[in-house]
Write a protein that holds these residues in place. Structure first.
Motif, mmCIF file in Angstrom:
data_model
loop_
_atom_site.group_PDB
_atom_site.id
_atom_site.type_symbol
_atom_site.label_atom_id
_atom_site.label_comp_id
_atom_site.label_asym_id
_atom_site.label_seq_id
_atom_site.Cartn_x
_atom_site.Cartn_y
_atom_site.Cartn_z
ATOM 1 N N TYR A 9 0.805 -1.344 -0.060
ATOM 2 C CA TYR A 9 -0.082 -0.079 -0.023
ATOM 3 C C TYR A 9 0.967 1.123 -0.020
ATOM 4 N N GLU A 10 1.872 1.156 0.806
ATOM 5 C CA GLU A 10 2.909 2.393 0.760
ATOM 6 C C GLU A 10 3.592 2.517 -0.548
ATOM 7 N N LEU A 11 4.113 1.388 -1.010
ATOM 8 C CA LEU A 11 4.705 1.424 -2.327
ATOM 9 C C LEU A 11 3.680 2.140 -3.485
ATOM 10 N N TRP A 12 2.523 1.931 -3.351
ATOM 11 C CA TRP A 12 1.438 2.519 -4.387
ATOM 12 C C TRP A 12 0.968 3.803 -4.095
ATOM 13 N N GLN A 13 1.296 4.252 -2.757
ATOM 14 C CA GLN A 13 0.986 5.618 -2.472
ATOM 15 C C GLN A 13 2.050 6.504 -2.963
ATOM 16 N N GLU A 25 0.905 9.396 7.999
ATOM 17 C CA GLU A 25 -0.226 9.412 8.950
ATOM 18 C C GLU A 25 -1.063 8.082 8.596
ATOM 19 N N ARG A 26 -1.234 7.760 7.374
ATOM 20 C CA ARG A 26 -2.066 6.627 7.068
ATOM 21 C C ARG A 26 -1.495 5.241 7.651
ATOM 22 N N ARG A 27 -0.253 5.113 7.594
ATOM 23 C CA ARG A 27 0.428 4.050 8.256
ATOM 24 C C ARG A 27 0.405 4.029 9.937
ATOM 25 N N ARG A 28 0.471 5.424 10.489
ATOM 26 C CA ARG A 28 0.349 5.333 11.817
ATOM 27 C C ARG A 28 -0.979 5.196 12.400
ATOM 28 N N ASN A 72 -11.197 4.772 4.930
ATOM 29 C CA ASN A 72 -11.909 4.500 3.826
ATOM 30 C C ASN A 72 -10.886 4.490 2.551
ATOM 31 N N ALA A 73 -9.759 5.240 2.562
ATOM 32 C CA ALA A 73 -8.922 5.114 1.412
ATOM 33 C C ALA A 73 -8.160 3.664 1.395
ATOM 34 N N TRP A 74 -7.855 3.204 2.571
ATOM 35 C CA TRP A 74 -7.422 1.977 2.514
ATOM 36 C C TRP A 74 -8.157 0.799 2.083
ATOM 37 N N PHE A 75 -9.627 0.843 2.730
ATOM 38 C CA PHE A 75 -10.233 -0.322 2.114
ATOM 39 C C PHE A 75 -10.787 -0.279 0.649
ATOM 40 N N TRP A 77 -8.676 0.714 -1.684
ATOM 41 C CA TRP A 77 -7.277 0.273 -2.317
ATOM 42 C C TRP A 77 -7.464 -1.156 -2.155
ATOM 43 N N LEU A 78 -7.715 -1.604 -1.048
ATOM 44 C CA LEU A 78 -7.568 -3.279 -0.865
ATOM 45 C C LEU A 78 -8.675 -3.797 -1.850
ATOM 46 N N GLN A 79 -9.914 -3.319 -2.190
ATOM 47 C CA GLN A 79 -10.954 -3.728 -2.919
ATOM 48 C C GLN A 79 -10.101 -3.680 -4.514
ATOM 49 N N ALA A 80 -9.556 -2.382 -4.733
ATOM 50 C CA ALA A 80 -8.984 -2.130 -6.043
ATOM 51 C C ALA A 80 -8.244 -3.133 -6.550
ATOM 52 N N HIS A 81 -7.543 -3.569 -5.383
ATOM 53 C CA HIS A 81 -6.318 -4.563 -5.855
ATOM 54 C C HIS A 81 -6.745 -6.086 -5.495
ATOM 55 N N ASP A 82 -7.958 -6.232 -5.300
ATOM 56 C CA ASP A 82 -8.581 -7.665 -5.102
ATOM 57 C C ASP A 82 -7.762 -8.285 -3.858
ATOM 58 N N HIS A 83 -7.786 -7.383 -2.676
ATOM 59 C CA HIS A 83 -7.360 -8.156 -1.366
ATOM 60 C C HIS A 83 -8.644 -8.081 -0.697
ATOM 61 N N ARG A 84 -9.695 -7.707 -0.908
ATOM 62 C CA ARG A 84 -10.834 -7.486 -0.156
ATOM 63 C C ARG A 84 -12.043 -7.480 -1.147
ATOM 64 N N ALA A 85 -13.196 -8.040 -0.966
ATOM 65 C CA ALA A 85 -14.363 -7.788 -1.661
ATOM 66 C C ALA A 85 -15.292 -6.609 -1.169
ATOM 67 N N ASP A 86 -15.365 -6.269 -0.105
ATOM 68 C CA ASP A 86 -16.355 -5.232 0.356
ATOM 69 C C ASP A 86 -15.375 -4.211 1.167
#
Length: 282
Positions: A9-13, A25-28, A72-75, A77-86
């Motif tokens: 996620y950090e690499l993508w950002q 801040e997102r990591r923290r 919200n930004a985290w989830f 990203w997870l959805q967009a990269h197929d790491h989570r469905a919802d």
């Protein structure tokens, strides 16, 4: 135990050129969530997230709004990269953003800061914040080459590394003659070939505020800049341009119209000046 998918996620950002402060801040916040709930952020459900927020009843509304935005930004990203469905934040909901009011330093406080003895570099930082309206991360990256005394302009790189050319304030132009002949105005102490970090600028100005008895934050110098422009007759669109905001609504958070200006506007309001007096009216 590491947080699942966080490094990716950090690499993508970073590839998206998001600001370092935003990424950290997102990591923290994700790290804090994991530490306090013992639940991997990637697997959190709406109830756990809601309970985590509710348990921190001392958080300000603005803090909650920021943290919900980070999650919200985290989830997403997870959805967009197929790491989570919802996206569980859909059920958590979005808190109402708090009303933000301008909070400029007073002219007297700015005078105290500029009149007090201090290092040349500290004085330059305060000038750039108060008279050019620069953010601390923009101040950190100022170079002598950014100043054009012939054209009286100042080049800056704002949010998202967006370049801008601003009118140079005469006092800043004069002070620039005391700064280095070339390169960074504020080089890093440990790495002279690099500039200082934004937090170093913030800490330097904050220390000077503390020494002079001025209550506030370095960012409130930017609020002073906007408010003073408005008080001196600049229209809100000019202030927006100089602050480099995308819309006037954001500028309104920074610029506080002084009471005397508002009072004068009311006192000068005369319907008979703009509307012809009706024939035969008393």
């Amino acid at each position: 135990m590491p947080i699942t998918h966080l490094d990716e996620y950090e690499l993508w950002q970073a590839a998206r050129r998001l600001a370092h402060n935003t990424i950290s801040e997102r990591r923290r916040v994700l790290t804090q969530f994991f530490r306090e709930t013992s639940v991997q952020p990637a697997h959190a459900d709406p109830l756990i997230i809601t309970r985590w927020i509710a348990e921190h009843d001392t958080w300000a509304d603005s803090t909650i709004a920021n943290y919900v935005g980070y999650l919200n930004a985290w989830f997403k990203w997870l959805q967009a990269h197929d790491h989570r469905a919802d996206n569980p934040m859909v059920k958590v909901g979005t808190p109402k953003a708090p009303t933000r009011l301008p909070r400029p330093l007073s002219g007297r406080d700015v005078q105290k800061l500029l009149s007090a003895p201090t290092r040349m570099s500290t004085h330059a930082m305060i000038l750039l914040a108060a008279l050019q309206g620069l953010r601390v991360h923009e101040i950190a990256k100022i170079r002598t080459e950014d100043i054009d005394l012939d054209r009286q302009t100042l080049r800056v790189k704002g949010k998202g590394k967006k370049p801008a050319e601003l009118p140079l304030h005469p006092i800043v132009g004069e002070w620039s003659r005391r700064m280095p002949d070339r390169g960074w105005w504020f080089p890093s102490r440990h790495y002279p070939s690099e500039h200082v970090q934004a937090k170093s600028v913030s800490r330097t100005i904050s220390d000077q505020m503390r020494r002079t008895g001025v209550t506030g934050t370095p960012h409130q110098l930017r609020h002073f800049f906007a408010t003073q422009l408005l008080a001196d007759g600049a229209d809100i669109y000019t202030v927006r341009d100089l602050l480099r905001h995308q819309n006037v609504a954001t500028t309104a958070i920074y610029a506080q119209l002084p009471d005397e200006v508002r009072r004068d506007a009311i006192d000068r309001l005369d319907p008979w000046q703009s509307v012809p007096r009706l024939h035969g009216a008393a």
